[in-house]
Design an enzyme around this catalytic site. Sequence first.
Site, PDB file in Angstrom:
ATOM      1  N   ASP A 173      17.137 -20.573 -13.699  1.00 43.69           N
ATOM      2  CA  ASP A 173      15.865 -20.035 -13.228  1.00 43.69           C
ATOM      3  C   ASP A 173      14.704 -20.894 -13.700  1.00 43.69           C
ATOM      4  OD1 ASP A 173      16.562 -19.106 -15.841  1.00 43.69           O
ATOM      5  OD2 ASP A 173      14.961 -17.608 -15.747  1.00 43.69           O
ATOM      6  N   GLU A 203      16.640 -16.716 -18.097  1.00 40.33           N
ATOM      7  CA  GLU A 203      16.264 -17.306 -19.384  1.00 40.33           C
ATOM      8  C   GLU A 203      14.751 -17.292 -19.551  1.00 40.33           C
ATOM      9  OE1 GLU A 203      15.047 -20.477 -22.208  1.00 40.33           O
ATOM     10  OE2 GLU A 203      14.541 -20.227 -20.103  1.00 40.33           O
TER      11      GLU A 203
END
Length: 326
Positions: free
Chosen positions: A107, A172
């Site tokens: 991400d 994350e």
Amino acid sequence: MTAVLSDVEASALAAVDEAVIARLLLELLAVPSVTGSAAESEIQHILARHLERMDLDVDLWSMNLPELRDHPGFPGSEAPRTEAWGLVGGTVPQGGGPTLILQGHVDVVPSGDLARWEGDPFRPRVTGNVVHARGACDMKAGVVAILAALAAIREAGTRLRGQVSAHFVVSEEDGGLGAFGTLRRGHTGDACIIAEPTSGAIMTANAGALTFRIHVPGRATHGSTRYVGVSAIDAYLPIHRALARLEARRNIGADPLMSEYPIPYPLSVGTVHSGDWASSVPDLLVAEGRLGVRLGEDPARARTELEACVAEACAADPGCAPTPPR
């Protein structure tokens, strides 16, 4: 000093295909995998296909979000999400040897002000030997490096003493749900290399972090009679100054492993929202930020210290909120 490579290491290094690395990086950068978005799930499926083509043992699963959120160890999440996908691909275990994890997150943070970009942030541009795109550094280049290492091991025909396992995780950038869910599924190892960008430095320790939200109340009134109200913005200012002092105290005598950083355990306020009308005194301010947690520190202790800091700042300032902040 020049390193001397073994024959096995030299053959694996020779099998690294730079052209494939470049093509794969451009492919992944074109996926707008902003944390919590549908594209974040899409890129996990793309990566799963790459792992399958390397004949790895692949586990791609949809995480049970309600179950993970109810777990006492849940790390929290800042972005709204309805799904999260886990992905692990590993070599076949050999002879009971150790398992090495290569980990990276897929991400990326939002693009921000598009006017400050030269073109579409998810349409990668190559200038010389530099690639520009959202997520190029943090950390799709690291994800591609992991894939390149696995491919090189396979192409070189290297026989491992144990197992190498790639963990590609989501979320994350907003808490760590992906890594948490991967561990909860039982994917663990003996050592882990995280391919985050570090300018080539080897990091052997990292601080923790807690995300916090502070609600600071005020007393609303019309701007023409502001003297009978209490601005939540004014009430927040002594808290903000106290947070700076808290950061300074918490960084005294930092662990030697963190001594190279100017501020080993930063405390940062990232968003401040207050008011809904220019001619009204705001009755609420909400500040959100990140509190660095020391090596070996109990996160509960760090939280208690933050809460005490906020409460003491308000108690010491007569212009603070009419009721305690939360």
